[in-house]
Design a protein around this motif. Structure first.
Motif, PDB file in Angstrom:
ATOM      1  N   MET A   1       0.843  -1.176   0.000  1.00  0.00           N
ATOM      2  CA  MET A   1       0.000   0.000   0.000  1.00  0.00           C
ATOM      3  C   MET A   1       0.883   1.233   0.000  1.00  0.00           C
ATOM      4  N   ALA A   2       0.590   2.170  -0.902  1.00  0.00           N
ATOM      5  CA  ALA A   2       1.448   3.339  -1.032  1.00  0.00           C
ATOM      6  C   ALA A   2       0.623   4.608  -1.154  1.00  0.00           C
ATOM      7  N   LEU A   3       1.189   5.673  -0.598  1.00  0.00           N
ATOM      8  CA  LEU A   3       0.638   7.013  -0.726  1.00  0.00           C
ATOM      9  C   LEU A   3       1.719   7.877  -1.356  1.00  0.00           C
ATOM     10  N   LEU A   4       1.396   8.519  -2.478  1.00  0.00           N
ATOM     11  CA  LEU A   4       2.337   9.394  -3.168  1.00  0.00           C
ATOM     12  C   LEU A   4       1.757  10.798  -3.233  1.00  0.00           C
ATOM     13  N   VAL A   5       2.602  11.797  -3.042  1.00  0.00           N
ATOM     14  CA  VAL A   5       2.215  13.185  -3.246  1.00  0.00           C
ATOM     15  C   VAL A   5       3.140  13.749  -4.313  1.00  0.00           C
ATOM     16  N   VAL A   6       2.558  14.125  -5.457  1.00  0.00           N
ATOM     17  CA  VAL A   6       3.311  14.779  -6.525  1.00  0.00           C
ATOM     18  C   VAL A   6       3.271  16.270  -6.201  1.00  0.00           C
ATOM     19  N   MET A   7       4.444  16.838  -5.929  1.00  0.00           N
ATOM     20  CA  MET A   7       4.531  18.199  -5.414  1.00  0.00           C
ATOM     21  C   MET A   7       5.396  19.093  -6.288  1.00  0.00           C
ATOM     22  N   GLY A   8       5.224  20.390  -6.101  1.00  0.00           N
ATOM     23  CA  GLY A   8       6.022  21.389  -6.786  1.00  0.00           C
ATOM     24  C   GLY A   8       5.230  22.672  -6.922  1.00  0.00           C
ATOM     25  N   VAL A   9       5.851  23.666  -7.499  1.00  0.00           N
ATOM     26  CA  VAL A   9       5.197  24.961  -7.675  1.00  0.00           C
ATOM     27  C   VAL A   9       4.088  24.856  -8.716  1.00  0.00           C
ATOM     28  N   SER A  10       3.236  25.862  -8.748  1.00  0.00           N
ATOM     29  CA  SER A  10       2.165  25.918  -9.730  1.00  0.00           C
ATOM     30  C   SER A  10       2.759  25.866 -11.137  1.00  0.00           C
ATOM     31  N   GLY A  11       2.178  25.041 -11.996  1.00  0.00           N
ATOM     32  CA  GLY A  11       2.657  24.922 -13.368  1.00  0.00           C
ATOM     33  C   GLY A  11       3.742  23.890 -13.565  1.00  0.00           C
ATOM     34  N   SER A  12       4.122  23.176 -12.499  1.00  0.00           N
ATOM     35  CA  SER A  12       5.190  22.176 -12.632  1.00  0.00           C
ATOM     36  C   SER A  12       4.695  20.859 -13.238  1.00  0.00           C
ATOM     37  N   GLY A  13       3.386  20.696 -13.351  1.00  0.00           N
ATOM     38  CA  GLY A  13       2.843  19.489 -13.970  1.00  0.00           C
ATOM     39  C   GLY A  13       2.324  18.457 -12.988  1.00  0.00           C
ATOM     40  N   MET A  67      -5.397   9.573   4.660  1.00  0.00           N
ATOM     41  CA  MET A  67      -5.512   8.573   5.735  1.00  0.00           C
ATOM     42  C   MET A  67      -6.727   7.673   5.529  1.00  0.00           C
ATOM     43  N   ARG A  68      -7.808   8.235   4.996  1.00  0.00           N
ATOM     44  CA  ARG A  68      -8.982   7.414   4.676  1.00  0.00           C
ATOM     45  C   ARG A  68      -8.622   6.364   3.623  1.00  0.00           C
ATOM     46  N   GLU A  69      -7.906   6.789   2.591  1.00  0.00           N
ATOM     47  CA  GLU A  69      -7.509   5.856   1.540  1.00  0.00           C
ATOM     48  C   GLU A  69      -6.522   4.821   2.080  1.00  0.00           C
ATOM     49  N   HIS A  70      -5.599   5.257   2.927  1.00  0.00           N
ATOM     50  CA  HIS A  70      -4.644   4.339   3.547  1.00  0.00           C
ATOM     51  C   HIS A  70      -5.376   3.281   4.369  1.00  0.00           C
ATOM     52  N   ALA A  71      -6.351   3.724   5.178  1.00  0.00           N
ATOM     53  CA  ALA A  71      -7.113   2.803   6.030  1.00  0.00           C
ATOM     54  C   ALA A  71      -7.896   1.792   5.207  1.00  0.00           C
ATOM     55  N   GLU A 107       9.988   4.483  15.147  1.00  0.00           N
ATOM     56  CA  GLU A 107       9.287   3.810  14.048  1.00  0.00           C
ATOM     57  C   GLU A 107       8.227   4.745  13.486  1.00  0.00           C
ATOM     58  N   GLU A 108       8.188   4.881  12.171  1.00  0.00           N
ATOM     59  CA  GLU A 108       7.224   5.765  11.543  1.00  0.00           C
ATOM     60  C   GLU A 108       5.847   5.130  11.514  1.00  0.00           C
ATOM     61  N   PRO A 109       4.809   5.882  11.880  1.00  0.00           N
ATOM     62  CA  PRO A 109       3.460   5.357  11.674  1.00  0.00           C
ATOM     63  C   PRO A 109       3.164   5.310  10.180  1.00  0.00           C
ATOM     64  N   ALA A 110       2.138   4.594   9.801  1.00  0.00           N
ATOM     65  CA  ALA A 110       1.800   4.448   8.383  1.00  0.00           C
ATOM     66  C   ALA A 110       1.619   5.803   7.713  1.00  0.00           C
ATOM     67  N   SER A 111       1.123   6.797   8.460  1.00  0.00           N
ATOM     68  CA  SER A 111       0.884   8.107   7.867  1.00  0.00           C
ATOM     69  C   SER A 111       2.172   8.777   7.408  1.00  0.00           C
ATOM     70  N   GLN A 112       3.333   8.340   7.897  1.00  0.00           N
ATOM     71  CA  GLN A 112       4.592   8.930   7.468  1.00  0.00           C
ATOM     72  C   GLN A 112       5.247   8.124   6.354  1.00  0.00           C
ATOM     73  N   LYS A 113       4.527   7.260   5.741  1.00  0.00           N
ATOM     74  CA  LYS A 113       5.045   6.471   4.638  1.00  0.00           C
ATOM     75  C   LYS A 113       4.758   7.143   3.293  1.00  0.00           C
ATOM     76  N   ILE A 114       4.360   8.406   3.332  1.00  0.00           N
ATOM     77  CA  ILE A 114       4.089   9.130   2.089  1.00  0.00           C
ATOM     78  C   ILE A 114       5.402   9.362   1.349  1.00  0.00           C
ATOM     79  N   LEU A 115       5.395   9.058   0.049  1.00  0.00           N
ATOM     80  CA  LEU A 115       6.528   9.375  -0.813  1.00  0.00           C
ATOM     81  C   LEU A 115       6.202  10.676  -1.532  1.00  0.00           C
ATOM     82  N   PHE A 116       7.036  11.682  -1.330  1.00  0.00           N
ATOM     83  CA  PHE A 116       6.864  12.960  -2.001  1.00  0.00           C
ATOM     84  C   PHE A 116       7.692  12.949  -3.280  1.00  0.00           C
ATOM     85  N   ILE A 117       7.045  13.264  -4.390  1.00  0.00           N
ATOM     86  CA  ILE A 117       7.698  13.307  -5.693  1.00  0.00           C
ATOM     87  C   ILE A 117       7.775  14.772  -6.099  1.00  0.00           C
TER      88      ILE A 117
END
Length: 184
Positions: A1-13, A67-71, A107-117
């Motif tokens: 199970m994975a949570l990804l956040v695609v991040m960056g400034v406005s207009g980065s895609g 967190m809802r999706e993770h659960a 130990e990281e809780p599941a909520s800290q398993k987010i991968l920031f891209i």
């Protein structure tokens, strides 16, 4: 199970890359812009940058979605600027993240398993993209304020940085390979 956040400034895609990646992986996709309260949208439309007071309730709501999706065991991708380390802490920890400090090595809780891209690239390229974009509430004039606020992810945060100077298909392939190697 994975949570990804695609991040960056406005207009980065973020939205484009996130939605293409979600389609390719068969994961759920959320665009953080869809969850801005009307007051935030109006402020940005007027060319006024958002401050922490504007962003924190929005980020807490996005945390709740993740967190809802993770659960529920759902692999999920969120497109969200997440410009500051503090904002990324809120995405991971909700309201508790508003006072987030560096990890103490526990130990990281599941909520800290987010991968920031982090989609990273030069301001000139992104400004050119914003000039072509139509129908978005974020005006190109606010791009400098986004770069000024940006705190690029760094260790010990869980992140990868991908150049947005590549074609979208290549960016998505790079991230997909990383995710498949990491999450199976």
């Amino acid at each position: 199970m994975a949570l990804l956040v695609v991040m960056g400034v406005s207009g980065s895609g973020k939205s484009t890359v996130g939605s293409h990646l979600a389609d390719k992986l068969g994961w759920k996709f959320y665009d953080g812009d869809d969850y801005h309260p009307e007051e935030n949208r109006k402020k940005m439309e007027k060319g006024i940058p958002l401050n922490d007071q504007d962003r924190i309730p929005w980020l807490c709501h996005l945390h709740d979605i993740l967190m809802r999706e993770h659960a529920s065991g759902q692999n999920t991708i969120l497109a969200c600027s997440a410009l500051k380390k503090r904002y990324r802490c809120i995405l991971e920890n909700g309201e508790a993240g508003t006072n987030c400090q560096n990890s103490s090595g526990r130990e990281e809780p599941a909520s800290q398993k987010i991968l920031f891209i982090h989609l990273d690239g030069p301001m000139e390229l992104i400004a050119h993209r914003l000039e072509k974009r139509r129908g978005h509430f974020m005006p190109p004039e606010l791009l400098k304020s986004q770069f000024d606020a940006l705190e690029a992810p760094s260790a010990p945060e869980n992140f990868i940085t991908v150049s947005l100077e590549k074609p979208v298909s290549e960016i998505v392939s790079i991230i997909e390979e990383y995710v498949r190697n990491r999450y199976g």
